[in-house]
Design a protein around this motif. Structure first.
Motif, PDB file in Angstrom:
ATOM      1  N   GLU A  17       0.789  -0.998   0.184  1.00  0.00           N
ATOM      2  CA  GLU A  17       0.127   0.208   0.092  1.00  0.00           C
ATOM      3  C   GLU A  17       0.891   1.253   0.053  1.00  0.00           C
ATOM      4  OE1 GLU A  17      -2.734   0.031   3.159  1.00  0.00           O
ATOM      5  OE2 GLU A  17      -4.250  -1.332   2.294  1.00  0.00           O
ATOM      6  N   VAL A  18       0.578   2.229  -0.892  1.00  0.00           N
ATOM      7  CA  VAL A  18       1.367   3.408  -0.870  1.00  0.00           C
ATOM      8  C   VAL A  18       0.496   4.333  -0.686  1.00  0.00           C
ATOM      9  CG1 VAL A  18       3.065   2.469  -2.511  1.00  0.00           C
ATOM     10  CG2 VAL A  18       1.113   3.466  -3.584  1.00  0.00           C
ATOM     11  N   ASP A  19       1.059   5.618  -0.094  1.00  0.00           N
ATOM     12  CA  ASP A  19       0.275   6.805   0.166  1.00  0.00           C
ATOM     13  C   ASP A  19       0.207   7.634  -1.222  1.00  0.00           C
ATOM     14  OD1 ASP A  19      -0.124   6.820   2.806  1.00  0.00           O
ATOM     15  OD2 ASP A  19       2.250   7.079   3.198  1.00  0.00           O
ATOM     16  N   LEU A  20      -0.929   8.034  -1.262  1.00  0.00           N
ATOM     17  CA  LEU A  20      -1.130   8.956  -2.511  1.00  0.00           C
ATOM     18  C   LEU A  20      -1.392  10.255  -2.019  1.00  0.00           C
ATOM     19  CD1 LEU A  20      -3.548   6.963  -4.526  1.00  0.00           C
ATOM     20  CD2 LEU A  20      -1.040   6.942  -5.077  1.00  0.00           C
ATOM     21  N   PRO A  21      -1.117  11.385  -3.044  1.00  0.00           N
ATOM     22  CA  PRO A  21      -1.030  12.744  -2.364  1.00  0.00           C
ATOM     23  C   PRO A  21      -2.338  13.272  -1.954  1.00  0.00           C
ATOM     24  CG  PRO A  21      -0.153  12.458  -4.720  1.00  0.00           C
ATOM     25  CD  PRO A  21      -0.858  11.130  -4.474  1.00  0.00           C
ATOM     26  N   ASP A  22      -3.554  12.464  -2.274  1.00  0.00           N
ATOM     27  CA  ASP A  22      -4.825  13.125  -1.863  1.00  0.00           C
ATOM     28  C   ASP A  22      -5.263  12.182  -0.529  1.00  0.00           C
ATOM     29  OD1 ASP A  22      -5.551  10.655  -2.823  1.00  0.00           O
ATOM     30  OD2 ASP A  22      -7.098  11.446  -4.177  1.00  0.00           O
ATOM     31  N   GLY A  23      -4.321  11.455  -0.117  1.00  0.00           N
ATOM     32  CA  GLY A  23      -4.439  10.605   1.530  1.00  0.00           C
ATOM     33  C   GLY A  23      -5.202   9.477   1.128  1.00  0.00           C
ATOM     34  N   ARG A  24      -5.410   9.049  -0.046  1.00  0.00           N
ATOM     35  CA  ARG A  24      -6.082   7.572  -0.449  1.00  0.00           C
ATOM     36  C   ARG A  24      -4.941   6.426  -0.251  1.00  0.00           C
ATOM     37  NH1 ARG A  24      -7.369   6.648  -4.969  1.00  0.00           N
ATOM     38  NH2 ARG A  24      -6.611   8.723  -6.104  1.00  0.00           N
ATOM     39  N   MET A  25      -5.379   5.306  -0.194  1.00  0.00           N
ATOM     40  CA  MET A  25      -4.383   4.285  -0.428  1.00  0.00           C
ATOM     41  C   MET A  25      -4.798   3.444  -1.479  1.00  0.00           C
ATOM     42  SD  MET A  25      -2.516   4.826   2.526  1.00  0.00           S
ATOM     43  CE  MET A  25      -1.433   3.427   2.423  1.00  0.00           C
ATOM     44  N   THR A 325       3.136  10.008   7.429  1.00  0.00           N
ATOM     45  CA  THR A 325       2.054  10.359   7.389  1.00  0.00           C
ATOM     46  C   THR A 325       1.721  11.747   7.321  1.00  0.00           C
ATOM     47  OG1 THR A 325       2.393  10.370   9.833  1.00  0.00           O
ATOM     48  CG2 THR A 325       1.666   8.201   9.136  1.00  0.00           C
ATOM     49  N   ARG A 326       0.670  12.042   6.935  1.00  0.00           N
ATOM     50  CA  ARG A 326       0.280  13.619   7.037  1.00  0.00           C
ATOM     51  C   ARG A 326       0.044  14.345   8.294  1.00  0.00           C
ATOM     52  NH1 ARG A 326       1.478  16.368   2.564  1.00  0.00           N
ATOM     53  NH2 ARG A 326      -0.136  17.738   1.724  1.00  0.00           N
ATOM     54  N   THR A 327       0.809  15.288   8.438  1.00  0.00           N
ATOM     55  CA  THR A 327       0.591  15.935   9.620  1.00  0.00           C
ATOM     56  C   THR A 327       0.464  17.563   9.234  1.00  0.00           C
ATOM     57  OG1 THR A 327       1.329  16.612  11.772  1.00  0.00           O
ATOM     58  CG2 THR A 327       3.166  16.276  10.027  1.00  0.00           C
ATOM     59  N   SER A 328       0.632  18.441  10.178  1.00  0.00           N
ATOM     60  CA  SER A 328       0.797  19.791   9.986  1.00  0.00           C
ATOM     61  C   SER A 328       1.337  20.629  10.961  1.00  0.00           C
ATOM     62  CB  SER A 328      -1.017  20.469   9.948  1.00  0.00           C
ATOM     63  OG  SER A 328      -1.609  20.184  11.067  1.00  0.00           O
ATOM     64  N   LEU A 346      -3.140  29.369  11.111  1.00  0.00           N
ATOM     65  CA  LEU A 346      -2.605  28.583   9.802  1.00  0.00           C
ATOM     66  C   LEU A 346      -2.262  27.060  10.131  1.00  0.00           C
ATOM     67  CD1 LEU A 346      -0.215  31.727   8.493  1.00  0.00           C
ATOM     68  CD2 LEU A 346      -2.348  30.768   7.331  1.00  0.00           C
ATOM     69  N   SER A 347      -2.839  26.503   9.397  1.00  0.00           N
ATOM     70  CA  SER A 347      -2.342  25.124   9.492  1.00  0.00           C
ATOM     71  C   SER A 347      -1.754  24.518   8.268  1.00  0.00           C
ATOM     72  CB  SER A 347      -3.593  24.256   9.814  1.00  0.00           C
ATOM     73  OG  SER A 347      -3.284  22.756  10.006  1.00  0.00           O
ATOM     74  N   ILE A 348      -0.488  24.257   8.287  1.00  0.00           N
ATOM     75  CA  ILE A 348       0.209  24.055   6.870  1.00  0.00           C
ATOM     76  C   ILE A 348       0.497  22.586   6.818  1.00  0.00           C
ATOM     77  CG2 ILE A 348       2.370  24.590   5.550  1.00  0.00           C
ATOM     78  CD1 ILE A 348       2.252  27.502   6.546  1.00  0.00           C
ATOM     79  N   PRO A 349       0.222  21.979   5.802  1.00  0.00           N
ATOM     80  CA  PRO A 349       0.216  20.284   5.902  1.00  0.00           C
ATOM     81  C   PRO A 349       1.956  19.918   5.413  1.00  0.00           C
ATOM     82  CG  PRO A 349      -0.829  20.936   3.975  1.00  0.00           C
ATOM     83  CD  PRO A 349      -0.770  22.404   4.736  1.00  0.00           C
ATOM     84  N   PHE A 350       2.359  19.091   5.899  1.00  0.00           N
ATOM     85  CA  PHE A 350       3.531  18.314   5.385  1.00  0.00           C
ATOM     86  C   PHE A 350       3.448  16.814   6.059  1.00  0.00           C
ATOM     87  CE2 PHE A 350       4.644  19.798   9.583  1.00  0.00           C
ATOM     88  CZ  PHE A 350       5.418  18.901  10.115  1.00  0.00           C
ATOM     89  N   ASN A 351       4.496  16.007   5.479  1.00  0.00           N
ATOM     90  CA  ASN A 351       4.606  14.682   5.655  1.00  0.00           C
ATOM     91  C   ASN A 351       5.446  14.462   6.938  1.00  0.00           C
ATOM     92  OD1 ASN A 351       2.754  13.869   3.962  1.00  0.00           O
ATOM     93  ND2 ASN A 351       4.449  13.930   2.203  1.00  0.00           N
ATOM     94  N   SER A 352       5.491  13.435   7.755  1.00  0.00           N
ATOM     95  CA  SER A 352       6.214  13.188   8.895  1.00  0.00           C
ATOM     96  C   SER A 352       7.545  12.871   8.740  1.00  0.00           C
ATOM     97  CB  SER A 352       5.451  12.243   9.914  1.00  0.00           C
ATOM     98  OG  SER A 352       5.505  10.798   9.117  1.00  0.00           O
ATOM     99  N   ARG A 353       7.830  12.397   7.577  1.00  0.00           N
ATOM    100  CA  ARG A 353       9.449  12.029   7.357  1.00  0.00           C
ATOM    101  C   ARG A 353       9.901  13.215   6.493  1.00  0.00           C
ATOM    102  NH1 ARG A 353       7.511   6.458   6.828  1.00  0.00           N
ATOM    103  NH2 ARG A 353       7.471   6.746   4.494  1.00  0.00           N
ATOM    104  N   ASP A 354       9.251  14.160   6.258  1.00  0.00           N
ATOM    105  CA  ASP A 354      10.013  15.216   5.321  1.00  0.00           C
ATOM    106  C   ASP A 354      11.121  15.839   6.053  1.00  0.00           C
ATOM    107  OD1 ASP A 354       8.141  14.760   3.367  1.00  0.00           O
ATOM    108  OD2 ASP A 354       6.961  16.585   3.706  1.00  0.00           O
TER     109      ASP A 354
END
Length: 389
Positions: A17-25, A325-328, A346-354
Motif C-alpha cells: 500500500e502506498v500513500d497517494l497525494p490526496d490521502g487515499r491508499m 503520514t500527513r501532519t501539519s 494557519l495549518s500548513i500540511p507536510f509529511n512526517s518524514r519530510d
C-alpha cells in the motif's frame, strides 16, 4: 520518495500500500529493482531504445520532473515523459522496436540471468522507472548505458551491469562520479509523478499566462516594484536555489514543497470582519535535478495576488519530500486593523518524514526591504519580489 507502509501477499504477487497525494491508499505491484536492472542489462538495447529513453527523459524534464521514464508510460505510450499524458502530448518519434517489446520477448523466453524474470503486466502497474542522471551530458558516442539500481539503503555506490565489447556482461562499481562521465540507467521507484509541477500546471492552464482565473500560481507578468500605498501588490517567488543534495544520488532529484500561508486581498475594517477571511495556503512542488545544485531556478510563481498594507506577516515553510503520514504545522500570521495587530491561525500540511528545510514568519517589511534580493533559508536561497500591477 513515497514509501510502502504495509506489505501484503495478494495471491502469488507481492503488493504494497502506498500513500497517494490526496490521502487515499492504493495497492501497487512490487517488483524487485535488482531483477529489473539485470533484465535491462541483457536486453539487445541499441540506439533506437536509447533514443526512446532519451526522448522520455527529455519530456519529463520539460514538464518540470526529474530525468525519469516510468514503466507505466513505457508500456502505455513509448517515449512519453512524466506529465505528457496529462497534457495529451504525443511522442515526437516512433520506434521500430520499443523497449516494451524487448521486455515482453525476454519475459516470454524464460529465465536467463539467474534472477526472477519480471512480469511485464506487473511491471506496467508498478512504480518502477528508469532514472538517467546527467542525461544531458555529451557522453562518448555509441556507449551503451550501464544499468544499476537503487538498493534503498542510502548507499553512494552500487553494482552495475555493463556490456563488454564481446557482448558479455561485466559487473562494475557505479557511483555518482561514474554517472557524470558514462551513461547510467538507474532502476528506482517514482516519487514525484503524483504531484503537479509549476511547468505542468502552466501547460494545463495556459490562461495563467495573462494572470487570469483568480489562480494562486501564475507567471508574473511585466510589472514594477511597488513604492507607494494603495497599489495592488503581488508577492512572487522569483527564483529557487538548492545549496545541497538531500537524497542519495541513486534515488534521484530532490523534491521541495514551498508552502506559504497568508490572507490574500485583506481589507477588513473591524475585528468581526476578520472572521470572514479564510487563510490562503499556497503549496507547490519544485524538483531540482542533481546537476542543477547551486544554480538559481527561475520560478516567477505568485504567492499572494494582493498583499495589502494590513497584512503584517505570513508563514513560510519549505520541505524536502520523504513521505510518511500527513501532519501539519500550526502557526499564525498577523494583520492590522485600525493600528491594532490581530493574529490568524494557519495549518500548513507536510509529511512526517519530510526534511524541514526552513519554516518561520516573514513580515511585509522584509519583503519590501529585500524585494528582488536573494536570501538564505536553510539550505536553499530564495528570491522574492513585490510587484506593482
Amino acid at each position: 520518495m513515497k514509501k510502502g507502509v504495509l506489505l501484503l501477499l495478494c495471491a502469488l504477487v507481492a503488493c504494497e500500500e502506498v500513500d497517494l497525494p490526496d490521502g487515499r491508499m492504493e495497492e501497487a505491484a512490487v517488483v524487485p529493482l535488482e531483477d529489473v536492472a539485470r533484465m535491462l542489462s541483457v536486453l539487445p538495447v541499441g540506439p533506437d531504445q536509447v533514443g526512446e529513453v532519451k526522448d522520455a527523459v527529455a519530456a519529463s524534464i520539460g514538464n518540470g520532473y526529474d530525468e525519469e521514464y516510468r514503466m507505466a508510460d513505457l508500456f502505455r505510450s513509448p517515449g512519453c515523459g512524466v506529465g505528457d499524458l496529462a497534457t495529451k502530448a504525443e511522442p515526437t518519434r516512433t520506434y521500430q522496436r520499443p523497449l516494451r517489446d524487448l521486455i515482453r520477448e525476454y519475459a516470454a523466453s524464460g529465465t536467463k540471468t539467474g534472477a526472477s524474470v519480471p512480469d511485464p503486466e506487473l511491471l506496467s502497474r508498478s512504480d518502477v522507472q528508469i532514472y538517467w542522471p546527467y542525461s544531458e551530458t555529451a557522453f562518448p558516442e555509441g556507449e551503451l548505458p550501464t544499468v544499476t539500481f537503487d538498493p534503498g539503503d542510502g548507499s553512494s555506490a552500487n553494482i552495475g551491469y555493463r556490456r563488454g565489447v564481446d557482448g558479455s556482461i561485466e559487473e562494475v562499481i557505479v557511483d555518482e562520479d561514474y554517472a557524470r562521465h558514462h551513461p547510467v540507467w538507474v532502476v528506482n521507484r517514482n516519487q514525484d509523478s503524483g504531484f503537479q509541477t509549476l511547468e505542468l500546471l502552466r501547460k494545463l492552464h495556459p490562461e495563467w499566462g495573462s494572470g487570469g482565473g483568480g489562480l494562486s500560481l501564475v507567471p508574473a507578468g511585466p510589472a514594477t516594484k511597488a513604492t507607494g500605498d494603495g497599489t495592488l501588490r503581488t508577492l512572487v517567488l522569483k527564483s529557487f536555489t538548492m545549496k545541497r543534495q538531500y537524497d542519495p544520488w541513486l534515488a534521484g532529484a530532490s523534491e521541495f514543497f514551498v508552502k506559504l500561508g497568508a490572507l490574500d486581498d485583506f481589507s477588513a475594517s473591524t475585528e468581526a470582519e476578520l472572521l470572514l477571511y479564510q487563510p490562503l495556503i499556497t503549496d507547490f512542488m519544485v524538483v531540482v535535478r542533481r546537476m542543477l545544485i547551486g544554480q538559481p531556478r527561475p520560478l516567477n510563481a505568485m504567492l499572494v495576488s494582493n498583499w495589502t498594507e494590513q497584512l503584517s506577516t505570513c508563514a513560510l515553510m519549505i520541505t524536502e519530500d520523504d513521505g510518511g503520514t500527513r501532519t501539519s504545522w500550526k502557526t499564525e500570521g498577523e494583520v492590522k486593523i485600525k493600528s491594532k495587530t490581530y493574529g490568524f491561525s494557519l495549518s500548513i500540511p507536510f509529511n512526517s518524514r519530510d526534511d524541514i528545510v526552513w519554516r518561520g514568519s516573514l513580515s511585509r517589511k522584509y519583503f519590501e526591504r529585500y524585494s528582488n534580493v536573494s536570501g538564505h533559508f536553510g539550505d536553499v536561497d530564495l528570491t522574492f519580489e513585490i510587484l506593482e500591477r
